[in-house]
Design a protein around this motif. Sequence first.
Motif, PDB file in Angstrom:
ATOM      1  N   VAL A 165      38.821  31.504  36.639  1.00 21.62           N
ATOM      2  CA  VAL A 165      39.576  32.100  35.530  1.00 21.62           C
ATOM      3  C   VAL A 165      38.909  33.397  35.071  1.00 21.62           C
ATOM      4  CG1 VAL A 165      40.248  31.781  33.106  1.00 21.62           C
ATOM      5  CG2 VAL A 165      40.605  29.929  34.748  1.00 21.62           C
ATOM      6  N   PHE A 166      37.579  33.372  34.887  1.00 20.57           N
ATOM      7  CA  PHE A 166      36.857  34.592  34.489  1.00 20.57           C
ATOM      8  C   PHE A 166      37.069  35.711  35.509  1.00 20.57           C
ATOM      9  CE2 PHE A 166      33.442  32.252  31.847  1.00 20.57           C
ATOM     10  CZ  PHE A 166      34.099  32.551  30.674  1.00 20.57           C
ATOM     11  N   THR A 167      36.963  35.369  36.777  1.00 22.10           N
ATOM     12  CA  THR A 167      37.100  36.366  37.837  1.00 22.10           C
ATOM     13  C   THR A 167      38.488  36.987  37.830  1.00 22.10           C
ATOM     14  OG1 THR A 167      35.479  35.195  39.185  1.00 22.10           O
ATOM     15  CG2 THR A 167      36.933  36.724  40.334  1.00 22.10           C
TER      16      THR A 167
ATOM     17  N   THR B  22      24.198  43.164  41.361  1.00 22.05           N
ATOM     18  CA  THR B  22      23.192  44.164  40.987  1.00 22.05           C
ATOM     19  C   THR B  22      23.761  45.573  41.139  1.00 22.05           C
ATOM     20  OG1 THR B  22      21.447  42.654  41.682  1.00 22.05           O
ATOM     21  CG2 THR B  22      20.839  44.976  41.438  1.00 22.05           C
ATOM     22  N   LEU B  23      24.460  45.825  42.240  1.00 23.72           N
ATOM     23  CA  LEU B  23      25.099  47.136  42.432  1.00 23.72           C
ATOM     24  C   LEU B  23      26.142  47.386  41.344  1.00 23.72           C
ATOM     25  CD1 LEU B  23      25.541  47.146  46.316  1.00 23.72           C
ATOM     26  CD2 LEU B  23      23.967  48.556  44.969  1.00 23.72           C
ATOM     27  N   THR B  24      26.875  46.349  40.982  1.00 24.85           N
ATOM     28  CA  THR B  24      27.860  46.453  39.903  1.00 24.85           C
ATOM     29  C   THR B  24      27.174  46.792  38.583  1.00 24.85           C
ATOM     30  OG1 THR B  24      29.322  44.883  41.012  1.00 24.85           O
ATOM     31  CG2 THR B  24      29.658  45.191  38.666  1.00 24.85           C
ATOM     32  N   SER B  25      26.020  46.177  38.341  1.00 22.13           N
ATOM     33  CA  SER B  25      25.271  46.454  37.107  1.00 22.13           C
ATOM     34  C   SER B  25      24.801  47.900  37.060  1.00 22.13           C
ATOM     35  CB  SER B  25      24.065  45.511  37.004  1.00 22.13           C
ATOM     36  OG  SER B  25      24.494  44.185  36.922  1.00 22.13           O
ATOM     37  N   PHE B  26      24.286  48.411  38.175  1.00 21.20           N
ATOM     38  CA  PHE B  26      23.846  49.805  38.211  1.00 21.20           C
ATOM     39  C   PHE B  26      25.034  50.752  38.034  1.00 21.20           C
ATOM     40  CE2 PHE B  26      19.986  48.249  40.606  1.00 21.20           C
ATOM     41  CZ  PHE B  26      19.108  48.548  39.578  1.00 21.20           C
ATOM     42  N   GLU B  27      26.165  50.389  38.623  1.00 22.79           N
ATOM     43  CA  GLU B  27      27.375  51.191  38.457  1.00 22.79           C
ATOM     44  C   GLU B  27      27.780  51.240  36.985  1.00 22.79           C
ATOM     45  OE1 GLU B  27      31.359  51.383  41.070  1.00 22.79           O
ATOM     46  OE2 GLU B  27      31.071  49.456  40.044  1.00 22.79           O
TER      47      GLU B  27
ATOM     48  N   TYR C  78      29.318  41.605  30.710  1.00 23.89           N
ATOM     49  CA  TYR C  78      28.914  40.236  30.382  1.00 23.89           C
ATOM     50  C   TYR C  78      29.254  39.266  31.507  1.00 23.89           C
ATOM     51  CZ  TYR C  78      27.520  41.236  25.591  1.00 23.89           C
ATOM     52  OH  TYR C  78      26.862  41.696  24.481  1.00 23.89           O
ATOM     53  N   ALA C  79      30.442  39.403  32.078  1.00 25.16           N
ATOM     54  CA  ALA C  79      30.840  38.519  33.180  1.00 25.16           C
ATOM     55  C   ALA C  79      29.945  38.737  34.394  1.00 25.16           C
ATOM     56  CB  ALA C  79      32.302  38.750  33.544  1.00 25.16           C
ATOM     57  N   THR C  80      29.591  39.986  34.657  1.00 20.60           N
ATOM     58  CA  THR C  80      28.706  40.284  35.786  1.00 20.60           C
ATOM     59  C   THR C  80      27.336  39.647  35.577  1.00 20.60           C
ATOM     60  OG1 THR C  80      29.867  42.367  36.196  1.00 20.60           O
ATOM     61  CG2 THR C  80      27.669  42.142  37.163  1.00 20.60           C
ATOM     62  N   ALA C  81      26.808  39.729  34.368  1.00 19.43           N
ATOM     63  CA  ALA C  81      25.519  39.091  34.065  1.00 19.43           C
ATOM     64  C   ALA C  81      25.619  37.579  34.231  1.00 19.43           C
ATOM     65  CB  ALA C  81      25.066  39.440  32.647  1.00 19.43           C
ATOM     66  N   PHE C  82      26.712  36.987  33.752  1.00 17.07           N
ATOM     67  CA  PHE C  82      26.939  35.551  33.897  1.00 17.07           C
ATOM     68  C   PHE C  82      26.918  35.153  35.375  1.00 17.07           C
ATOM     69  CE2 PHE C  82      30.208  32.277  34.723  1.00 17.07           C
ATOM     70  CZ  PHE C  82      29.633  31.197  34.074  1.00 17.07           C
ATOM     71  N   PHE C  83      27.673  35.874  36.205  1.00 19.03           N
ATOM     72  CA  PHE C  83      27.733  35.540  37.627  1.00 19.03           C
ATOM     73  C   PHE C  83      26.423  35.847  38.345  1.00 19.03           C
ATOM     74  CE2 PHE C  83      32.457  35.894  37.071  1.00 19.03           C
ATOM     75  CZ  PHE C  83      32.697  34.549  37.297  1.00 19.03           C
ATOM     76  N   LEU C  84      25.723  36.868  37.910  1.00 22.37           N
ATOM     77  CA  LEU C  84      24.425  37.177  38.499  1.00 22.37           C
ATOM     78  C   LEU C  84      23.472  35.987  38.321  1.00 22.37           C
ATOM     79  CD1 LEU C  84      22.597  39.507  39.741  1.00 22.37           C
ATOM     80  CD2 LEU C  84      21.817  39.834  37.413  1.00 22.37           C
TER      81      LEU C  84
ATOM     82  N   SER D 189      34.960  46.224  41.461  1.00 23.08           N
ATOM     83  CA  SER D 189      36.183  45.717  42.100  1.00 23.08           C
ATOM     84  C   SER D 189      35.845  44.908  43.342  1.00 23.08           C
ATOM     85  CB  SER D 189      37.108  46.876  42.475  1.00 23.08           C
ATOM     86  OG  SER D 189      37.548  47.548  41.330  1.00 23.08           O
ATOM     87  N   LEU D 190      34.959  45.426  44.161  1.00 20.76           N
ATOM     88  CA  LEU D 190      34.550  44.713  45.377  1.00 20.76           C
ATOM     89  C   LEU D 190      33.868  43.388  45.029  1.00 20.76           C
ATOM     90  CD1 LEU D 190      34.171  44.679  48.480  1.00 20.76           C
ATOM     91  CD2 LEU D 190      31.988  45.861  48.095  1.00 20.76           C
ATOM     92  N   PHE D 191      32.959  43.418  44.067  1.00 23.12           N
ATOM     93  CA  PHE D 191      32.242  42.211  43.669  1.00 23.12           C
ATOM     94  C   PHE D 191      33.203  41.126  43.205  1.00 23.12           C
ATOM     95  CE2 PHE D 191      30.200  39.867  40.071  1.00 23.12           C
ATOM     96  CZ  PHE D 191      29.384  39.060  40.843  1.00 23.12           C
ATOM     97  N   TYR D 192      34.146  41.474  42.335  1.00 22.82           N
ATOM     98  CA  TYR D 192      35.054  40.467  41.798  1.00 22.82           C
ATOM     99  C   TYR D 192      36.083  40.001  42.831  1.00 22.82           C
ATOM    100  CZ  TYR D 192      32.739  40.566  37.405  1.00 22.82           C
ATOM    101  OH  TYR D 192      31.769  40.427  36.448  1.00 22.82           O
ATOM    102  N   GLN D 193      36.456  40.849  43.767  1.00 23.18           N
ATOM    103  CA  GLN D 193      37.343  40.399  44.849  1.00 23.18           C
ATOM    104  C   GLN D 193      36.610  39.405  45.754  1.00 23.18           C
ATOM    105  OE1 GLN D 193      38.573  44.096  46.621  1.00 23.18           O
ATOM    106  NE2 GLN D 193      39.977  44.562  44.951  1.00 23.18           N
ATOM    107  N   ILE D 194      35.363  39.705  46.068  1.00 19.23           N
ATOM    108  CA  ILE D 194      34.571  38.788  46.900  1.00 19.23           C
ATOM    109  C   ILE D 194      34.271  37.503  46.135  1.00 19.23           C
ATOM    110  CG2 ILE D 194      32.329  38.467  48.038  1.00 19.23           C
ATOM    111  CD1 ILE D 194      32.570  41.390  48.966  1.00 19.23           C
ATOM    112  N   MET D 195      34.021  37.617  44.827  1.00 22.69           N
ATOM    113  CA  MET D 195      33.825  36.417  44.006  1.00 22.69           C
ATOM    114  C   MET D 195      35.075  35.538  44.050  1.00 22.69           C
ATOM    115  SD  MET D 195      30.899  35.830  42.520  1.00 22.69           S
ATOM    116  CE  MET D 195      31.426  34.613  41.333  1.00 22.69           C
TER     117      MET D 195
END
Length: 165
Positions: free
Chosen positions: A134-136, A65-70, A30-36, A86-92
């Motif tokens: 906070v979400f991240t 998108t890569l996170t979603s496929f994962e 859900y968080a990934t979709a929100f940030f996407l 992990s990479l996506f949220y660290q970069i976020m």
Amino acid sequence: MNTPLESQLKLHKKVSLTNLYFNRFLAVRYATAFFLFINLYWAVFLMGSFSIAIVLPIMLIILATLTSFEQIKLYRNHKNHLRYASLFYQIMLISIIALIVSIFTPLFHFFFPFLKNSQEAINILLGIMLTSLVFTILILIKLKKIERNEDKHFKRIQAYQEIIN
């Protein structure tokens, strides 16, 4: 020999376990979709402003998108460590902190050329950025707990496995 009822029960147990493992990452999905979508909207606004800053949201969209496929692959192949998530949220995390700082500098117009540099715009952006921060952080903590099998959902899965075995 297994009766049809025993086979059906065995299949139900397997599907239930698969779903439980898959749902460990529900908040991450859900968080990934929100940030996407947040980054998609930001990229669209930057596109309309012809800003080179569009590189940042596009990079975040690609990682999301890569996170979603994962995440989708998790249904068939459960694992605890999600490399792209992990990479996506660290970069976020790094991006959000940099954007929060940029709001109070002349870089405001570089990242948000479609907004007027007013106190109202700054307050709204700051609210969005702090909420995102906070979400991240919460998702990064959740990913670490899942990786170490310290999440509440894993304990529920273990309890369920004890019951069905």
